[in-house]
Design an enzyme around this catalytic site. Structure first.
Site, PDB file in Angstrom:
ATOM      1  N   ILE A  15     -48.272  13.588 -22.113  1.00 37.77           N
ATOM      2  CA  ILE A  15     -48.493  14.903 -21.530  1.00 37.77           C
ATOM      3  C   ILE A  15     -49.610  14.848 -20.500  1.00 37.77           C
ATOM      4  CG2 ILE A  15     -49.281  17.252 -22.022  1.00 37.77           C
ATOM      5  CD1 ILE A  15     -47.752  17.125 -24.652  1.00 37.77           C
ATOM      6  N   VAL A  57     -64.528  11.032 -26.324  1.00 34.43           N
ATOM      7  CA  VAL A  57     -64.790  12.476 -26.221  1.00 34.43           C
ATOM      8  C   VAL A  57     -65.655  12.989 -27.356  1.00 34.43           C
ATOM      9  CG1 VAL A  57     -62.696  12.955 -24.892  1.00 34.43           C
ATOM     10  CG2 VAL A  57     -62.615  13.055 -27.398  1.00 34.43           C
ATOM     11  N   TYR A 148     -54.966  18.720 -38.098  1.00 39.78           N
ATOM     12  CA  TYR A 148     -54.470  18.940 -36.737  1.00 39.78           C
ATOM     13  C   TYR A 148     -54.315  20.433 -36.451  1.00 39.78           C
ATOM     14  CZ  TYR A 148     -51.432  18.369 -32.630  1.00 39.78           C
ATOM     15  OH  TYR A 148     -50.894  18.411 -31.364  1.00 39.78           O
ATOM     16  N   ILE A 181     -42.493  17.681 -28.000  1.00 41.02           N
ATOM     17  CA  ILE A 181     -42.337  17.169 -26.642  1.00 41.02           C
ATOM     18  C   ILE A 181     -42.052  15.671 -26.706  1.00 41.02           C
ATOM     19  CG2 ILE A 181     -43.460  16.861 -24.391  1.00 41.02           C
ATOM     20  CD1 ILE A 181     -42.993  19.792 -25.048  1.00 41.02           C
TER      21      ILE A 181
END
Length: 241
Positions: A15, A57, A148, A181
């Site tokens: 993505i 991150v 999640y 996806i």
């Protein structure tokens, strides 16, 4: 006036890669990050308008340093598409502290660190854009996705806060929330699960990364200036049922 650069975290995923390619096609300079344990996407070559950076991150200091590097390299504060994310699926009794902290750290804390590093600069610059990549797991329970789903649900709440606090400076913040996806993150999903998803989705098909990228492109553009604080589902109608 030159287009403002855009920072896309997690740009080596399916993505993130699609979003990067779409924004490049839109004429945006892009700063792309990949995990220090991974590598840049081979389909996106670097040049003066496309730069890759390794980034953990979950490391606040590394995020702050990256923002400074991007300003130096591109000459402007970047907009943000926060696409970094991991799943870490497990049944509730099997979720270890380490797994929980890894998922929350990557999906939520990393987004916070990045927004915090950019907030003042974007408010000063004005007319900024922030998009978080969420998930329908925040809206529909899915066995095995406690950590999640929690991280993505909190991301939606954080986006509303960002929209409210930064809106008067012309900064928008939204969540794009994909369903299933095509790509590497669903590579381990059993065929029967995918078939069940397709049967239960009004459009009867799995989405493609470019579907997500097209929506992100709108939100990052001038045409998206009056959309903020929203979670927009891109799931083939799954959450409509």
């Amino acid at each position: 006036m030159a287009a403002r650069p855009c920072l896309i975290t997690g740009a080596s995923g399916n993505i993130g890669e699609a979003i990067a390619l779409r924004l490049i096609a839109d004429g945006r300079p892009v700063a792309l990050t990949h995990s220090p344990r991974g590598a840049p996407s081979p389909s996106i070559s670097g040049n003066e308008q496309v730069r890759w950076y390794p980034l953990e991150v979950r490391d606040d200091a590394a995020v702050q340093a990256l923002v400074g590097s991007i300003e130096s390299d591109f000459g402007a504060v970047p907009d943000l598409v926060y696409c970094a994310g991991i799943t870490g699926d497990a049944a509730i009794p099997r979720i270890t502290n380490e797994l929980w902290e890894s998922v929350i750290g990557t999906n939520l804390s990393g987004a916070f660190y990045t927004v915090r590093a950019l907030a003042t600069k974007l408010m000063v610059a004005g007319d900024g854009r922030i998009v978080f990549i969420g998930s329908v797991s925040a809206s529909k329970g899915n066995p095995g996705q406690m950590s999640y789903a929690a991280s993505k649900g909190a991301l939606e709440a954080m986006a509303r806060e960002v929209a409210v606090e930064m809106g008067r400076f012309g900064v928008t913040c939204n969540v794009v929330s994909p369903g299933l996806i095509e790509g590497r993150m669903v590579g381990g999903v059993p065929d029967k699960t995918i078939e069940r998803y397709v049967r239960s989705s009004p459009l009867r098909q799995i989405g493609k990364p470019v579907d997500v990228a097209n929506l992100v492109s709108l939100l990052m553009s001038a045409e998206g200036r009056y959309i903020t604080g929203q979670t927009i589902q891109i799931d083939g109608g799954l959450t409509a049922m």
